[in-house]
Design a protein around this motif. Structure first.
Motif, mmCIF file in Angstrom:
data_model
loop_
_atom_site.group_PDB
_atom_site.id
_atom_site.type_symbol
_atom_site.label_atom_id
_atom_site.label_comp_id
_atom_site.label_asym_id
_atom_site.label_seq_id
_atom_site.Cartn_x
_atom_site.Cartn_y
_atom_site.Cartn_z
ATOM 1 N N LYS A 38 -102.205 31.016 33.669
ATOM 2 C CA LYS A 38 -101.901 30.443 32.367
ATOM 3 C C LYS A 38 -103.000 30.788 31.373
ATOM 4 N N ILE A 39 -102.598 31.136 30.136
ATOM 5 C CA ILE A 39 -103.571 31.347 29.056
ATOM 6 C C ILE A 39 -103.228 30.389 27.928
ATOM 7 N N ASP A 40 -104.219 29.651 27.453
ATOM 8 C CA ASP A 40 -104.012 28.773 26.298
ATOM 9 C C ASP A 40 -104.888 29.227 25.156
ATOM 10 N N ILE A 41 -104.253 29.674 24.079
ATOM 11 C CA ILE A 41 -105.021 30.104 22.916
ATOM 12 C C ILE A 41 -104.259 29.686 21.663
ATOM 13 N N ALA A 42 -105.012 29.115 20.713
ATOM 14 C CA ALA A 42 -104.366 28.562 19.522
ATOM 15 C C ALA A 42 -104.385 29.572 18.380
ATOM 16 N N GLY A 43 -103.422 30.483 18.381
ATOM 17 C CA GLY A 43 -103.199 31.335 17.215
ATOM 18 C C GLY A 43 -104.181 32.483 17.043
ATOM 19 N N LYS A 44 -103.982 33.223 15.948
ATOM 20 C CA LYS A 44 -104.713 34.455 15.649
ATOM 21 C C LYS A 44 -106.188 34.239 15.382
ATOM 22 N N ASP A 45 -106.546 33.076 14.837
ATOM 23 C CA ASP A 45 -107.928 32.874 14.417
ATOM 24 C C ASP A 45 -108.734 32.062 15.417
ATOM 25 N N ALA A 46 -108.151 31.827 16.593
ATOM 26 C CA ALA A 46 -108.824 30.991 17.587
ATOM 27 C C ALA A 46 -110.189 31.567 17.947
ATOM 28 N N LYS A 47 -111.163 30.677 18.064
ATOM 29 C CA LYS A 47 -112.516 31.108 18.435
ATOM 30 C C LYS A 47 -112.805 30.769 19.896
ATOM 31 N N THR A 48 -111.848 30.138 20.539
ATOM 32 C CA THR A 48 -112.020 29.795 21.952
ATOM 33 C C THR A 48 -110.646 29.749 22.622
ATOM 34 N N ALA A 49 -110.645 29.906 23.930
ATOM 35 C CA ALA A 49 -109.384 29.847 24.673
ATOM 36 C C ALA A 49 -109.688 29.410 26.095
#
Lengths: 108, 459
Positions: A38-49
């Motif tokens: 699973k990968i969790d990343i919040a959108g194009k500008d995310a600085k962390t995931a």
């Protein structure tokens, strides 16, 4: 102007130096190889995931926090996706498994 | 004077690039209106670009080569057909395909030509209208490419196709290639991340990246011909060359003590003191991974983790079954001392001729049977009795010298004592210096005053 930027930079570098030193002193690097479930990343500008890896050896799920731009970019454009096998090094900082190296194992 | 001008203009170009970065591609609104229909869309405003691209190394993976021993000057060489031990396959023998099922009943696609900007139906070196239409312009020109699309799959006719992101969304983010556009392929050269050259181009690892420069600021491309240098293992070239001196000249230092060395010592020797990537691979024995597929056994190192080997190089290459590397000597008047990344690869040799054999990766990847891979490649190449070739093949090692041309540093550049100190990085004897010369070159008399001055400056 230029000078103040330089001074700021020096301050930043010194601060970084202290951080990484304390990091080295308290945490030790843990190595693992596992498949991304699973990968969790919040959108194009995310600085962390975060990425959940299933450890090949123990079959346990490990949640890794990723902060480096290069790897974040690979999540954003899907060069790294769920199902990829990853060689990972991480440190436990404030209870989080923070990635120091996050690389696909296969190539050919 | 001249030098400062070149650098200033290079810097200006960088700043200019950064400035126009936000600027839109003038074709954007029309592409938005009509949608992206592949290279034909680009051709409307950039006529001739597609045909031009078909003539480049990036499409052909080959060119004529005039500085390497034992090649036919009339033939073309490159990743299309080369046989060596960084990648024991090539586009021909290890053509993209679905491999046989492994023990778990699983298959996957593999092949060297996954690093080709075509669709595989129009493969390395293909020509004509279908080939023109198959070019993946966006892999180099879009900053909004979805790499889930760039994957092999089987079409209705059962042919293996290399996918591309041909969405209008991706075509709306056109520009000059970024570092990422180039690194998509170059980072994974040699069969994995940082395997072949081990260079990360980031502000922490390269002085030019720290200044905001990108690949094509140095690799100044003309009509899709991308200049290269003289790495002994980069054979295919577009006929254009790039060198440090193009921008810096041969007297780039404030200090005359450093400038006096540039006649005999290449810039890279002092400014690229480390190297990285895989140091050895065994293609005769593959290791089973957790996914049930096999990969060549590989000894990997990080970028900057290994030290180079130094040798005289006159830009011509010794090419033999067990060795590929620089030619040159202290005395030939053309050579300089360069840093090289040493790599050693184990693979199979032909028992009859002693020549290095190549490998189709499909069989060993499925079941670890490397001789089956040799047999398949021998058959593809039309060798006589492929089964016997494979059965009798003899394992052996090949030593390869790779050029080391990125990871430039100023702060960690070699200084006087790194070379002239008693425990210096050079083996002066192997480099051809006499005992008397070595005695002089390793005496503090050579650097003492300079380093005392530097010590005063530093404190």
């Amino acid at each position: 102007m230029k000078k103040s930027v330089a001074v700021l930079l020096v301050v930043a570098i010194v601060a970084l130096g202290i951080f990484s030193l304390s990091g080295v002193a308290s945490a030790e690097e843990i190595k693992m190889v596992g498949v991304i479930t699973k990968i969790d990343i919040a959108g194009k500008d995310a600085k962390t995931a975060t990425a959940t890896l299933k450890d090949n050896k123990t079959e346990k799920l490990v949640v890794i926090t990723i902060n480096d731009d290069l790897t974040l970019d690979k999540f954003k454009d899907h060069r790294i996706v769920e199902g990829d096998e990853i060689r990972c090094k991480y440190e436990v900082i404030d209870g989080k498994n923070v990635s120091k190296l996050f690389r696909k194992t296969a190539g050919c | 004077m001249k030098r400062t001008v070149t650098i200033a203009s290079a810097l200006l170009a960088v700043l200019w690039g950064a400035g126009t970065w936000g600027a839109e591609h003038p074709g954007k609104s029309q592409i938005e209106k009509d949608g992206y229909k592949g290279p034909a869309t680009c051709e409307e405003c950039h006529p001739g670009k597609t045909k031009e691209f078909l003539g480049t190394v990036h499409w052909k993976h080959a060119s004529k080569v005039d500085n390497v021993d034992n090649l036919d000057p009339k033939k073309e060489y490159g990743m299309k057909n080369r046989i060596y031990t960084m990648c024991n396959g090539n586009d021909v023998v290890n053509n993209l395909k679905e491999i046989p099922k492994n023990a778990d009943g699983k298959s996957k696609f593999t092949g060297c030509n996954t690093c080709h900007p075509g669709d595989h139906l129009n493969d390395v070196g293909s020509t004509g209208p279908a080939a023109e239409n198959a070019i993946d312009c966006l892999v180099c020109h879009s900053t909004d490419y979805d790499f889930r699309q760039r994957k092999p799959f089987k079409n209705e006719q059962g042919q293996v196709v290399m996918g591309q992101d041909r969405s209008t969304k991706a075509a709306l983010a056109i520009g000059k290639p970024t570092v990422k556009n180039c690194m998509v392929c170059h980072e994974t050269a040699g069969g994995g991340v940082l395997v072949k050259r081990g260079f990360i181009f980031s502000k922490d690892t390269d002085a030019h990246a720290a200044k905001g420069m990108v690949c094509v600021d140095c690799h100044k491309t003309k009509n899709h011909k991308i200049p290269t240098g003289f790495d002994p293992n980069n054979w295919a070239n577009d006929g254009l060359r790039v060198a440090c001196g193009d921008c810096h000249g041969d007297k780039p230092h404030k200090s005359a003590d450093y400038n006096r060395h540039t006649a005999k010592i290449a810039c890279q020797t002092c400014h690229i003191p480390r190297t990285g990537g895989a140091v050895a691979k065994d293609f005769t024995v593959w290791e089973k991974g957790s996914d049930g597929f096999y990969e060549p056994t590989t000894l990997k190192k990080e970028a900057n983790e290994t030290v180079p080997v130094y040798a005289w190089y006159n830009k011509t290459v010794r090419n033999e079954p067990h060795f590929i590397g620089p030619k040159g000597s202290r005395k030939d008047g053309k050579s300089k001392i360069y840093p090289f990344k040493i790599y050693m690869g184990k693979a199979f040799y032909d028992k009859k001729t002693g020549q290095l054999l190549s490998m189709d990766f499909a069989p060993p990847m499925a079941n670890g049977n490397t001789r089956a891979g040799v047999e398949s490649a021998a058959r593809t190449l039309g060798m006589k009795d492929p089964a016997a070739v494979a059965k009798n093949a003899v394992p052996g090692w090949q030593t390869i010298y790779f050029g080391s041309n990125h990871l430039v540093t100023k702060a960690k550049a070699l200084n006087c004592i790194n070379c002239h100190g008693v425990n210096g990085v050079f083996n002066f004897k192997e480099l051809g210096y006499t005992d008397a010369e070595i005695k002089k070159l390793t005496n503090p008399e050579i650097y003492f005053n300079q380093l005392i001055e530097k010590q005063k400056e530093d404190w």
